[in-house]
Design a protein around this motif. Structure first.
Motif, PDB file in Angstrom:
ATOM      1  N   ASP A  33       0.829  -1.368  -0.202  1.00 54.55           N
ATOM      2  CA  ASP A  33      -0.103  -0.140  -0.145  1.00 54.55           C
ATOM      3  C   ASP A  33       0.880   1.314   0.058  1.00 54.55           C
ATOM      4  OD1 ASP A  33      -2.194  -1.825   0.233  1.00 54.55           O
ATOM      5  OD2 ASP A  33      -2.558  -1.448   2.277  1.00 54.55           O
ATOM      6  N   TRP A  34       2.180   1.176   0.624  1.00 55.67           N
ATOM      7  CA  TRP A  34       2.744   2.487   0.462  1.00 55.67           C
ATOM      8  C   TRP A  34       4.186   2.234   0.063  1.00 55.67           C
ATOM      9  CZ3 TRP A  34       7.336   1.587   3.439  1.00 55.67           C
ATOM     10  CH2 TRP A  34       7.296   0.669   4.414  1.00 55.67           C
ATOM     11  N   ASN A  35       4.588   1.071  -0.402  1.00 56.50           N
ATOM     12  CA  ASN A  35       6.122   0.859  -0.949  1.00 56.50           C
ATOM     13  C   ASN A  35       5.882   0.161  -2.168  1.00 56.50           C
ATOM     14  OD1 ASN A  35       8.563   0.113  -1.708  1.00 56.50           O
ATOM     15  ND2 ASN A  35       8.982  -0.583   0.259  1.00 56.50           N
ATOM     16  N   PRO A  36       5.939   1.010  -3.432  1.00 51.52           N
ATOM     17  CA  PRO A  36       5.679   0.797  -4.747  1.00 51.52           C
ATOM     18  C   PRO A  36       6.623  -0.453  -5.135  1.00 51.52           C
ATOM     19  CG  PRO A  36       6.463   2.920  -4.758  1.00 51.52           C
ATOM     20  CD  PRO A  36       6.401   2.540  -3.119  1.00 51.52           C
ATOM     21  N   ASP A  37       7.690  -0.579  -4.455  1.00 53.58           N
ATOM     22  CA  ASP A  37       8.522  -1.539  -4.746  1.00 53.58           C
ATOM     23  C   ASP A  37       8.511  -3.258  -4.542  1.00 53.58           C
ATOM     24  OD1 ASP A  37      10.423   0.236  -5.963  1.00 53.58           O
ATOM     25  OD2 ASP A  37      11.324   0.924  -4.196  1.00 53.58           O
ATOM     26  N   ILE A  38       7.149  -3.203  -3.474  1.00 50.10           N
ATOM     27  CA  ILE A  38       6.754  -4.534  -3.064  1.00 50.10           C
ATOM     28  C   ILE A  38       5.369  -4.549  -3.945  1.00 50.10           C
ATOM     29  CG2 ILE A  38       6.085  -5.590  -1.280  1.00 50.10           C
ATOM     30  CD1 ILE A  38       8.347  -4.240   0.475  1.00 50.10           C
ATOM     31  N   ASP A  39       5.364  -5.717  -4.510  1.00 50.18           N
ATOM     32  CA  ASP A  39       3.964  -6.164  -5.209  1.00 50.18           C
ATOM     33  C   ASP A  39       2.901  -6.659  -4.446  1.00 50.18           C
ATOM     34  OD1 ASP A  39       4.744  -5.169  -7.934  1.00 50.18           O
ATOM     35  OD2 ASP A  39       6.128  -6.916  -7.851  1.00 50.18           O
ATOM     36  N   ARG A  40       3.394  -7.674  -3.468  1.00 53.88           N
ATOM     37  CA  ARG A  40       2.598  -8.119  -2.515  1.00 53.88           C
ATOM     38  C   ARG A  40       3.389  -8.680  -1.263  1.00 53.88           C
ATOM     39  NH1 ARG A  40       3.008 -12.120  -6.101  1.00 53.88           N
ATOM     40  NH2 ARG A  40       3.773 -14.272  -5.191  1.00 53.88           N
ATOM     41  N   SER A  41       2.522  -8.812  -0.196  1.00 52.36           N
ATOM     42  CA  SER A  41       3.228  -9.309   1.049  1.00 52.36           C
ATOM     43  C   SER A  41       2.088 -10.025   1.945  1.00 52.36           C
ATOM     44  CB  SER A  41       4.199  -8.308   1.814  1.00 52.36           C
ATOM     45  OG  SER A  41       3.355  -7.206   1.975  1.00 52.36           O
ATOM     46  N   CYS A  42       2.434 -11.068   2.731  1.00 52.20           N
ATOM     47  CA  CYS A  42       1.613 -11.558   3.295  1.00 52.20           C
ATOM     48  C   CYS A  42       2.386 -12.351   4.698  1.00 52.20           C
ATOM     49  CB  CYS A  42       0.687 -12.689   2.766  1.00 52.20           C
ATOM     50  SG  CYS A  42      -0.547 -13.508   3.890  1.00 52.20           S
ATOM     51  N   LEU A  43       1.851 -11.909   6.009  1.00 53.14           N
ATOM     52  CA  LEU A  43       2.569 -12.689   7.002  1.00 53.14           C
ATOM     53  C   LEU A  43       1.544 -13.942   7.437  1.00 53.14           C
ATOM     54  CD1 LEU A  43       4.201 -12.696   9.522  1.00 53.14           C
ATOM     55  CD2 LEU A  43       2.571 -10.902  10.570  1.00 53.14           C
ATOM     56  N   ASP A  44       2.420 -14.847   7.627  1.00 59.75           N
ATOM     57  CA  ASP A  44       1.527 -16.097   7.907  1.00 59.75           C
ATOM     58  C   ASP A  44       1.589 -16.384   9.320  1.00 59.75           C
ATOM     59  OD1 ASP A  44       0.415 -18.690   7.771  1.00 59.75           O
ATOM     60  OD2 ASP A  44       2.214 -19.616   7.230  1.00 59.75           O
ATOM     61  N   GLY A  45       0.844 -15.967  10.257  1.00 62.56           N
ATOM     62  CA  GLY A  45       1.108 -15.939  11.526  1.00 62.56           C
ATOM     63  C   GLY A  45       1.218 -14.645  12.132  1.00 62.56           C
ATOM     64  N   PRO A  46       1.370 -14.601  13.768  1.00 63.91           N
ATOM     65  CA  PRO A  46       1.619 -13.495  14.373  1.00 63.91           C
ATOM     66  C   PRO A  46       3.012 -12.886  14.063  1.00 63.91           C
ATOM     67  CG  PRO A  46       2.117 -15.232  15.966  1.00 63.91           C
ATOM     68  CD  PRO A  46       1.676 -15.919  14.391  1.00 63.91           C
ATOM     69  N   LEU A  47       3.163 -11.434  14.264  1.00 64.03           N
ATOM     70  CA  LEU A  47       4.406 -10.873  14.398  1.00 64.03           C
ATOM     71  C   LEU A  47       5.249 -11.148  15.379  1.00 64.03           C
ATOM     72  CD1 LEU A  47       5.750  -8.578  12.456  1.00 64.03           C
ATOM     73  CD2 LEU A  47       5.111  -7.048  14.285  1.00 64.03           C
ATOM     74  N   ALA A  48       5.901 -12.418  15.475  1.00 66.06           N
ATOM     75  CA  ALA A  48       6.589 -12.933  16.500  1.00 66.06           C
ATOM     76  C   ALA A  48       7.571 -13.780  15.715  1.00 66.06           C
ATOM     77  CB  ALA A  48       5.772 -13.888  17.271  1.00 66.06           C
ATOM     78  N   PRO A  49       8.913 -14.060  16.452  1.00 68.29           N
ATOM     79  CA  PRO A  49       9.734 -15.207  15.902  1.00 68.29           C
ATOM     80  C   PRO A  49       9.090 -16.147  15.504  1.00 68.29           C
ATOM     81  CG  PRO A  49      10.794 -13.770  17.881  1.00 68.29           C
ATOM     82  CD  PRO A  49       9.083 -13.368  17.802  1.00 68.29           C
ATOM     83  N   GLY A  50       9.763 -16.741  14.488  1.00 67.21           N
ATOM     84  CA  GLY A  50       9.456 -17.977  13.945  1.00 67.21           C
ATOM     85  C   GLY A  50       8.316 -17.935  12.899  1.00 67.21           C
ATOM     86  N   SER A  51       7.530 -16.908  12.810  1.00 70.70           N
ATOM     87  CA  SER A  51       6.530 -16.642  11.745  1.00 70.70           C
ATOM     88  C   SER A  51       7.336 -16.351  10.417  1.00 70.70           C
ATOM     89  CB  SER A  51       5.535 -15.443  12.114  1.00 70.70           C
ATOM     90  OG  SER A  51       4.769 -15.993  13.195  1.00 70.70           O
ATOM     91  N   SER A  52       6.537 -16.948   9.511  1.00 71.37           N
ATOM     92  CA  SER A  52       7.168 -16.450   8.008  1.00 71.37           C
ATOM     93  C   SER A  52       6.248 -15.446   7.302  1.00 71.37           C
ATOM     94  CB  SER A  52       7.391 -17.843   7.233  1.00 71.37           C
ATOM     95  OG  SER A  52       8.237 -18.421   7.759  1.00 71.37           O
ATOM     96  N   PHE A  53       6.754 -14.786   6.519  1.00 72.69           N
ATOM     97  CA  PHE A  53       5.947 -14.032   5.366  1.00 72.69           C
ATOM     98  C   PHE A  53       6.501 -14.024   3.953  1.00 72.69           C
ATOM     99  CE2 PHE A  53       9.057 -11.088   7.221  1.00 72.69           C
ATOM    100  CZ  PHE A  53       9.529 -10.490   6.274  1.00 72.69           C
ATOM    101  N   ARG A  54       5.547 -14.084   3.119  1.00 73.26           N
ATOM    102  CA  ARG A  54       5.813 -14.108   1.721  1.00 73.26           C
ATOM    103  C   ARG A  54       5.753 -12.838   1.039  1.00 73.26           C
ATOM    104  NH1 ARG A  54       6.167 -19.165  -1.251  1.00 73.26           N
ATOM    105  NH2 ARG A  54       5.644 -17.802  -2.994  1.00 73.26           N
TER     106      ARG A  54
END
Length: 163
Positions: free
Chosen positions: A45-66
């Motif tokens: 929404d605010w960084n035009p260099d990123i086409d998409r992003s999705c956090l899989d889980g909570p914002l915590a160590p061990g969680s991944s995002f694509r």
């Protein structure tokens, strides 16, 4: 942690062929800067260099995002989250192992955002100068977009309070 497990990643790889460090000063509250930066699902929404992003889980160590950036589909893992202070993630992308550290500090109504990233692996060794320049430019742009978004939010909030 058992002695066979790897220690948690909390810093860039200082021995990597590419290490870039940049920083910015943001005229916004730490809470706003942190909230914008760590809302991973909203990066595009605010960084035009990123086409998409999705956090899989909570914002915590061990969680991944694509996330998809500059044509690279990346899966990163959160290694450290210290709310309002620091976030560290890393992962592989096209033969490069990246470690990305973000630190936030508020003083005098300003937030200093420091970021550093290391890249290791065969591509980083083979094209060090070119990739280091590309990484520096990417991080400077990211900080510019984050600054613009946070300062616009702060200005809108201030305008709302003065009405």
């Amino acid at each position: 942690m058992n002695p066979i497990s790897k220690a948690p990643v909390t810093a860039v790889d200082a021995d990597a062929p590419i290490v870039v460090r940049v920083q910015a000063t943001v005229r916004a509250s730490l809470a706003d800067v942190w909230a914008i930066h760590t809302d991973i699902d909203s990066w595009s929404d605010w960084n035009p260099d990123i086409d998409r992003s999705c956090l899989d889980g909570p914002l915590a160590p061990g969680s991944s995002f694509r996330w998809l950036t500059h044509g690279m589909d990346i899966t990163s893992t959160l290694h450290q989250v210290l709310p309002g202070r620091r976030i560290v993630w890393g992962g592989p992308a096209q033969g490069i192992e990246g470690i990305h550290v973000w630190a936030f500090e508020e003083a005098g109504g300003l937030v200093t955002v420091r970021t550093e990233e290391s890249w290791s692996g065969e591509p980083a060794e083979a094209a060090r100068d070119q990739l280091e320049q590309a990484l520096r430019q990417s991080l400077e742009q990211w900080l510019g977009h984050l600054t613009a978004r946070a300062e616009a939010a702060a200005a809108a909030s201030e305008a709302g309070r003065t009405r």
